[in-house]
Write a protein that holds these residues in place. Structure first.
Motif, PDB file in Angstrom:
ATOM      1  N   VAL A   6       0.781  -1.283  -0.237  1.00 45.23           N
ATOM      2  CA  VAL A   6       0.123  -0.013  -0.103  1.00 45.23           C
ATOM      3  C   VAL A   6       0.748   1.159   0.000  1.00 45.23           C
ATOM      4  CG1 VAL A   6      -2.049  -1.077   1.130  1.00 45.23           C
ATOM      5  CG2 VAL A   6      -0.219  -0.191   2.460  1.00 45.23           C
ATOM      6  N   MET A   7       2.014   1.330  -0.666  1.00 46.37           N
ATOM      7  CA  MET A   7       2.717   2.404  -0.718  1.00 46.37           C
ATOM      8  C   MET A   7       3.684   2.185  -1.875  1.00 46.37           C
ATOM      9  SD  MET A   7       5.987   3.584   1.754  1.00 46.37           S
ATOM     10  CE  MET A   7       7.105   2.427   1.236  1.00 46.37           C
ATOM     11  N   PRO A   8       3.879   3.390  -2.997  1.00 46.24           N
ATOM     12  CA  PRO A   8       4.859   3.107  -3.935  1.00 46.24           C
ATOM     13  C   PRO A   8       6.262   2.908  -3.441  1.00 46.24           C
ATOM     14  CG  PRO A   8       3.109   4.885  -4.275  1.00 46.24           C
ATOM     15  CD  PRO A   8       2.885   4.337  -3.032  1.00 46.24           C
ATOM     16  N   ASP A   9       7.048   2.196  -4.136  1.00 45.24           N
ATOM     17  CA  ASP A   9       8.398   2.032  -3.622  1.00 45.24           C
ATOM     18  C   ASP A   9       9.166   3.271  -3.335  1.00 45.24           C
ATOM     19  OD1 ASP A   9       8.071  -0.757  -4.254  1.00 45.24           O
ATOM     20  OD2 ASP A   9       9.472  -1.034  -5.824  1.00 45.24           O
ATOM     21  N   ALA A  10       9.840   3.345  -2.194  1.00 45.40           N
ATOM     22  CA  ALA A  10      10.690   4.159  -1.711  1.00 45.40           C
ATOM     23  C   ALA A  10      12.065   4.064  -1.738  1.00 45.40           C
ATOM     24  CB  ALA A  10      10.030   4.687  -0.274  1.00 45.40           C
ATOM     25  N   VAL A  11      12.919   4.790  -2.227  1.00 47.74           N
ATOM     26  CA  VAL A  11      14.216   4.904  -2.346  1.00 47.74           C
ATOM     27  C   VAL A  11      14.670   6.078  -1.132  1.00 47.74           C
ATOM     28  CG1 VAL A  11      16.481   5.216  -3.591  1.00 47.74           C
ATOM     29  CG2 VAL A  11      14.541   4.441  -4.707  1.00 47.74           C
ATOM     30  N   VAL A  12      15.558   5.313  -0.105  1.00 51.24           N
ATOM     31  CA  VAL A  12      15.527   6.234   1.251  1.00 51.24           C
ATOM     32  C   VAL A  12      17.285   5.978   1.249  1.00 51.24           C
ATOM     33  CG1 VAL A  12      14.973   6.302   3.478  1.00 51.24           C
ATOM     34  CG2 VAL A  12      13.455   5.205   1.906  1.00 51.24           C
ATOM     35  N   ASP A  13      17.858   7.011   1.778  1.00 47.63           N
ATOM     36  CA  ASP A  13      19.376   7.207   2.055  1.00 47.63           C
ATOM     37  C   ASP A  13      19.101   7.164   3.759  1.00 47.63           C
ATOM     38  OD1 ASP A  13      20.279   6.990  -0.144  1.00 47.63           O
ATOM     39  OD2 ASP A  13      20.867   9.097  -0.442  1.00 47.63           O
ATOM     40  N   TYR A  14      19.807   6.390   4.275  1.00 50.75           N
ATOM     41  CA  TYR A  14      20.188   6.347   5.680  1.00 50.75           C
ATOM     42  C   TYR A  14      21.451   6.600   6.163  1.00 50.75           C
ATOM     43  CZ  TYR A  14      15.666   3.963   5.903  1.00 50.75           C
ATOM     44  OH  TYR A  14      13.989   3.382   5.920  1.00 50.75           O
ATOM     45  N   ASP A  15      21.608   7.646   6.949  1.00 48.12           N
ATOM     46  CA  ASP A  15      23.019   7.965   7.494  1.00 48.12           C
ATOM     47  C   ASP A  15      23.056   7.181   8.733  1.00 48.12           C
ATOM     48  OD1 ASP A  15      25.166   8.707   8.720  1.00 48.12           O
ATOM     49  OD2 ASP A  15      25.102  10.747   7.941  1.00 48.12           O
ATOM     50  N   LEU A  16      23.937   6.088   8.719  1.00 45.42           N
ATOM     51  CA  LEU A  16      23.782   5.039   9.853  1.00 45.42           C
ATOM     52  C   LEU A  16      24.537   5.680  10.938  1.00 45.42           C
ATOM     53  CD1 LEU A  16      24.751   1.786   7.857  1.00 45.42           C
ATOM     54  CD2 LEU A  16      22.463   2.921   8.031  1.00 45.42           C
ATOM     55  N   SER A  17      25.358   6.980  10.980  1.00 39.78           N
ATOM     56  CA  SER A  17      26.203   7.385  11.857  1.00 39.78           C
ATOM     57  C   SER A  17      25.110   8.114  12.909  1.00 39.78           C
ATOM     58  CB  SER A  17      26.958   8.217  11.519  1.00 39.78           C
ATOM     59  OG  SER A  17      26.640   9.479  10.557  1.00 39.78           O
ATOM     60  N   ASN A  18      23.915   9.060  12.367  1.00 38.09           N
ATOM     61  CA  ASN A  18      23.177   9.700  13.123  1.00 38.09           C
ATOM     62  C   ASN A  18      21.883   9.355  13.061  1.00 38.09           C
ATOM     63  OD1 ASN A  18      22.578  10.885  10.998  1.00 38.09           O
ATOM     64  ND2 ASN A  18      24.054  12.624  10.926  1.00 38.09           N
ATOM     65  N   GLY A  19      21.310   8.363  12.275  1.00 38.06           N
ATOM     66  CA  GLY A  19      19.831   8.179  12.104  1.00 38.06           C
ATOM     67  C   GLY A  19      19.089   8.887  11.168  1.00 38.06           C
ATOM     68  N   LYS A  20      19.710  10.019  10.673  1.00 42.61           N
ATOM     69  CA  LYS A  20      19.042  10.774   9.718  1.00 42.61           C
ATOM     70  C   LYS A  20      18.844   9.900   8.282  1.00 42.61           C
ATOM     71  CE  LYS A  20      21.043  15.047  11.239  1.00 42.61           C
ATOM     72  NZ  LYS A  20      21.551  16.449  10.902  1.00 42.61           N
ATOM     73  N   TRP A  21      17.529  10.397   7.856  1.00 44.60           N
ATOM     74  CA  TRP A  21      17.053   9.709   6.613  1.00 44.60           C
ATOM     75  C   TRP A  21      16.434  10.635   5.508  1.00 44.60           C
ATOM     76  CZ3 TRP A  21      11.760   8.381   5.896  1.00 44.60           C
ATOM     77  CH2 TRP A  21      10.884   8.660   6.958  1.00 44.60           C
ATOM     78  N   ASN A  22      16.802  10.371   4.309  1.00 45.23           N
ATOM     79  CA  ASN A  22      15.979  11.132   3.110  1.00 45.23           C
ATOM     80  C   ASN A  22      15.355  10.073   2.459  1.00 45.23           C
ATOM     81  OD1 ASN A  22      17.487  13.383   4.143  1.00 45.23           O
ATOM     82  ND2 ASN A  22      19.077  13.067   2.768  1.00 45.23           N
ATOM     83  N   ILE A  23      14.188  10.653   1.882  1.00 44.39           N
ATOM     84  CA  ILE A  23      13.346   9.691   0.884  1.00 44.39           C
ATOM     85  C   ILE A  23      13.885  10.436  -0.286  1.00 44.39           C
ATOM     86  CG2 ILE A  23      11.168   9.250  -0.144  1.00 44.39           C
ATOM     87  CD1 ILE A  23       9.878   9.562   2.653  1.00 44.39           C
ATOM     88  N   ILE A  24      14.781   9.736  -1.088  1.00 42.38           N
ATOM     89  CA  ILE A  24      15.310  10.170  -2.313  1.00 42.38           C
ATOM     90  C   ILE A  24      14.430  10.371  -3.374  1.00 42.38           C
ATOM     91  CG2 ILE A  24      17.351  10.026  -3.807  1.00 42.38           C
ATOM     92  CD1 ILE A  24      17.959  10.942  -1.102  1.00 42.38           C
ATOM     93  N   GLN A  25      13.612   9.266  -3.605  1.00 46.11           N
ATOM     94  CA  GLN A  25      12.646   9.019  -4.574  1.00 46.11           C
ATOM     95  C   GLN A  25      11.389   8.246  -4.148  1.00 46.11           C
ATOM     96  OE1 GLN A  25      13.303   6.707  -8.561  1.00 46.11           O
ATOM     97  NE2 GLN A  25      13.838   8.666  -9.349  1.00 46.11           N
ATOM     98  N   GLN A  26      10.389   8.723  -4.560  1.00 46.82           N
ATOM     99  CA  GLN A  26       9.217   8.054  -4.333  1.00 46.82           C
ATOM    100  C   GLN A  26       7.925   8.663  -5.269  1.00 46.82           C
ATOM    101  OE1 GLN A  26       7.413   7.904  -0.365  1.00 46.82           O
ATOM    102  NE2 GLN A  26       6.632   5.985  -0.778  1.00 46.82           N
ATOM    103  N   GLN A  27       7.142   7.842  -5.616  1.00 50.73           N
ATOM    104  CA  GLN A  27       6.095   8.367  -6.404  1.00 50.73           C
ATOM    105  C   GLN A  27       4.890   9.012  -5.446  1.00 50.73           C
ATOM    106  OE1 GLN A  27       4.108   5.732  -9.401  1.00 50.73           O
ATOM    107  NE2 GLN A  27       2.838   7.387 -10.359  1.00 50.73           N
ATOM    108  N   ASN A  28       4.333   9.863  -5.862  1.00 46.98           N
ATOM    109  CA  ASN A  28       3.062  10.397  -5.001  1.00 46.98           C
ATOM    110  C   ASN A  28       1.887  10.042  -5.867  1.00 46.98           C
ATOM    111  OD1 ASN A  28       1.296  11.670  -3.402  1.00 46.98           O
ATOM    112  ND2 ASN A  28       2.641  13.412  -2.836  1.00 46.98           N
ATOM    113  N   MET A  29       1.175   8.937  -5.547  1.00 45.45           N
ATOM    114  CA  MET A  29       0.080   8.741  -6.118  1.00 45.45           C
ATOM    115  C   MET A  29      -0.988   9.599  -6.041  1.00 45.45           C
ATOM    116  SD  MET A  29       0.908   6.086  -7.873  1.00 45.45           S
ATOM    117  CE  MET A  29      -0.745   5.652  -8.374  1.00 45.45           C
TER     118      MET A  29
END
Length: 787
Positions: free
Chosen positions: A456-479
């Motif tokens: 129930v969610m379009p595929d999300a490409v996510v960058d996780y910074d393992l050193s501090n827990g920050k994360w960015n949704i780099i690419q995801q379609q907004n249906m």
């Protein structure tokens, strides 16, 4: 006075009233057009005997590729099938057009793949206006702020150097000119010094992959290596040497060569495996210190190391085990890490586990020790490394989790529980069905990329910074807004930091981040069930539907299945299914035995002599949907792709009245003949999955489940749409033979047609043609449910 338009008679009735009578002829109701008649190919029976069994195949001539007369008949038959398919679907043209428009409007038109950072560069592939194929490009990270337009990745100018910021590395449109108008790349590796690109392109005329190396500074092709039938590549000597694997005529990887870039010397043969049952694979460790060589067969597995700094120094054996085992080796600061599913202490392992040992230990005294204490409730599905952290993809039952562990691991601590290493759990959306690591080439970066999937969610490409827990949704379609969000670098990314306590469940993380995932669970419900199969084993079943359109015991349904090779059933959100969901359909996924997600035993319990388990699992899930009134009786359809096509076709052989319609995409249908007399090369994994005909028990099992050999006679079958292509792993003759035999054997009903739809090679490369094919399949399902 004479009336010219209407003849009128006037007379007085008994009451003296004047009555006017018109001679009126009601219009004739047009007869509906006669249902088209399906083609009838010629029957040329051929008798076969194997083991203790003799059978006759009236359509074996369809696979006689070297018989010119047979192939002329086949061409004529395919033309007839094409016309029949058009006639059957002719009354759905408006529906198909509408569905295609719906699906095309939801296509995520990305101008570029998300740029991937490696060292000083950002690498990405982008659309070239007016061209069919993508272009591979890169730009310096230091100039990323000059990235002017998100809609035009090629934009930007470096005024200091007087050059465009973007460097075009490889134009696949030009590669298509080299390879007969078709560009399909299997492998692509940039050298660690960023000076060369090694890649393999498919040569359709010869049916193999050709290796090329391109100088990224000049753009010119290197004179060598230029090898054919290449299955694997790995860089060595900091990009000065390329190691590659060559296959034999049966597509078995068996030779390893090393080529020095720029040298005129012939490429050196490092290994040749003469045993026809042994396969060879290579990969480099992420720090490029070693190239790992994995040789494997159904009876044994071995892992060797090649020193990347000196690739001619020989191969060092570091691991061996009995049986076929999956082995991935990484190196981190003096330790080798082995991720494997090999047997432990003589007992078959149900899941993968992680081992480690010092790199300088010698074989056979080398001792591998477990990193984690076994936890039956927590399965390590995958692992990835960078210099400072290890990322773990975990599974608890059906729930996926993602965490990081700091490296190096504590010295002298030995095997530990995962929680003792204080894992940092990373945020995930609801109902995650799969987590796939990205390329993550940059060993020295603590940021790792993952693709997150959910029904129930379009595929999300996510960058996780393992050193501090920050994360960015780099690419995801907004249906919801029918558009795609692509975030580049730090220009406009949404950055969130969530600090989960050690061991805290991802689903328990409370934050305002849920609305950042383009989650559709507000509009489409996802429900999970455990369905008892014929032997009491619980089979996971997932359903999605729109509460807005769902009606009690009125909804049609579509049940997906695969159940082979230990592969996960694809439960990702697919935008084309939205057209069914918004018309009140329930879409279901049956994770039957033989597939992935349940460990090695789950896989093995649905293969070879136990293949009927996966078929019965699928039937149990179908019955569950109807009995629980999730799907209305006589309104259930089935869908299977490739090996999943075998599963669904075998299920309708067993219970033809259970399904109203079925779609089989490039299905594997003629198991007996394909495994006994392969026309296209098969590999050991195919026989391990479906059985060795030479083994009498396997042979009897194959005969019992093979869809082509178990079609019921004088029974009404569901409507079936079979799609196939001449460019498929299982030849078009399998689909054609099955379609002909079903029509011949079963009760003919024009409201339940058996249709063969042939697609072209280019469909795989063109998303709009894919929409057209999906619209045809969807229109077929809707038509059959409404007829």
């Amino acid at each position: 006075m004479r009336h010219l338009l209407t003849a009128v008679r006037c007379f007085y009735n008994n009451h003296g009233s004047l009555t006017q009578v018109r001679h009126y002829k009601p219009p004739k109701t047009p007869r509906p057009p006669a249902a088209p008649s399906p083609p009838k190919p010629p029957k040329k029976p051929q008798r076969f005997t194997f083991h203790d069994h003799t059978w006759e195949d009236p359509y074996s001539w369809m696979s006689s590729l070297n018989d010119k007369v047979a192939m002329r008949h086949m061409d004529m038959y395919m033309e007839q099938e094409e016309k029949y398919a058009e006639a059957v679907m002719s009354d759905t043209e408006r529906l198909q057009s509408k569905l295609q428009s719906e699906m095309a409007s939801r296509l995520a038109f990305e101008l570029s793949t998300p740029p991937l950072r490696w060292g000083p560069w950002l690498y990405y592939r982008r659309v070239e206006e007016g061209k069919q194929y993508l272009v591979l490009c890169r730009r310096l990270v230091s100039l990323n702020e000059e990235f002017i337009s998100h809609k035009s990745p090629a934009a930007g100018f470096d005024f200091t150097s007087g050059k465009k910021i973007e460097q075009k590395l490889l134009d696949y449109n030009q590669e298509a000119e080299r390879f007969g108008g078709y560009a399909y790349e299997e492998l692509s590796e940039v050298s660690p010094d960023h000076k060369f690109l090694a890649y393999t392109m498919y040569d359709k005329d010869n049916d193999y992959f050709t290796l090329s190396v391109r100088n990224l500074n000049s753009g010119a092709l290197c004179s060598k290596p230029q090898a054919v039938r290449v299955s694997n590549i790995a860089w060595a000597k900091d990009g000065q040497a390329l190691i590659y694997v060559v296959t034999d005529q049966n597509k078995r990887p068996y030779q390893i060569y090393c080529s020095i870039i720029g040298s005129t010397d012939e490429d050196a043969l490092l290994l040749e495996e003469s045993n026809e049952n042994v396969y060879v694979n290579i990969r480099h460790t992420k720090d490029f210190h070693f190239v790992c060589v994995h040789t494997f067969s159904t009876t044994s597995s071995k892992v060797f190391l090649i020193n990347a700094a000196d690739p001619f120094s020989g191969l060092t054996l570091i691991w061996e085990c009995e049986g076929l085992a999956h082995c991935i080796v990484e190196h981190h600061e003096g330790f080798l890490y082995l991720f494997t599913d090999a047997a432990k202490e003589g007992q078959e392992a149900d899941n993968h586990y992680l081992l480690r040992c010092p790199v300088d230990a010698s074989f056979p005294s080398r001792t591998w020790e477990s990193v984690f204490i076994d936890d039956q409730g927590l399965v390590v599905e995958d692992v990835d490394f960078c210099k400072t952290h290890m990322a773990l993809i975990l599974r608890e039952g059906r729930t996926y989790r993602l965490c990081s562990v700091s490296l190096p691991l504590p010295a002298g601590k030995g095997v530990v529980h995962l929680k003792e290493l204080h894992p940092h759990f990373l945020p995930l959306p609801k109902y995650v069905s799969q987590i796939v690591p990205g390329p993550n080439y940059d060993y020295y970066s603590s940021t790792m990329r993952f693709a997150i999937s959910s029904p129930v969610m379009p595929d999300a490409v996510v960058d996780y910074d393992l050193s501090n827990g920050k994360w960015n949704i780099i690419q995801q379609q907004n249906m919801l807004r029918e558009r795609t969000r692509i975030l580049y670098g730090t220009a406009s990314s949404a950055t969130i930091s969530l600090n989960a306590k050690s061991g805290e469940s991802v689903n328990e993380l409370k934050s305002d981040s849920d609305n950042l995932w383009n989650d559709l669970s507000e509009f489409y419900s996802c429900e999970q069930y455990d369905v008892p199969s014929h032997d009491g084993i619980s089979v996971p079943l997932t359903t999605i539907y729109s509460p807005k359109y769902k009606k009690e015991n009125q909804n049609p349904g579509l049940l997906h299945g695969h159940g082979a090779y230990g592969e996960l059933l694809d439960k990702r959100w697919r935008s084309e299914l939205k057209s069914l969901l918004d018309r009140g359909w329930v879409v279901a996924f049956a994770d039957v035995r033989g597939g992935g997600g349940g460990g090695k035993k789950w896989h093995h319990d649905g293969r070879r002599t136990k293949k009927l388990n996966s078929i019965k699992d699928f039937i149990s899930c179908a019955r569950f949907l109807i009995e629980k009134e999730i799907v209305k009786e006589h309104k259930l359809a089935g869908w299977g792709y490739s090996a999943g096509g075998l599963l669904v076709a075998a299920a309708i052989n067993c219970c033809p009245d259970l399904f109203r319609a079925v779609v089989l995409e490039v299905p594997f249908l003629d198991a007996t003949n394909t495994l006994l007399y392969p026309i296209l090369p098969l590999i050991a994994a195919d026989y391990e999955e479906f059985g060795y005909p030479g083994d009498i028990d396997d042979f009897h099992a194959i005969r019992n489940y093979s869809p082509y050999d178990n079609i019921q006679k004088d029974v009404l079958y569901p409507a079936v749409l079979v799609t196939s292509s001449f460019n498929t792993r299982f030849g078009v003759w399998e689909a054609a033979k099955w379609v002909a035999r079903v029509r011949e054997s079963t009760i003919y009903d024009p409201k339940r047609p058996i249709v063969l739809n042939l697609t072209t090679d280019i469909v795989e490369e063109n998303r709009y043609l894919q929409c057209k094919e999906s619209a045809l399949e969807t229109a077929f399902l809707i038509k059959m449910m409404e007829s």
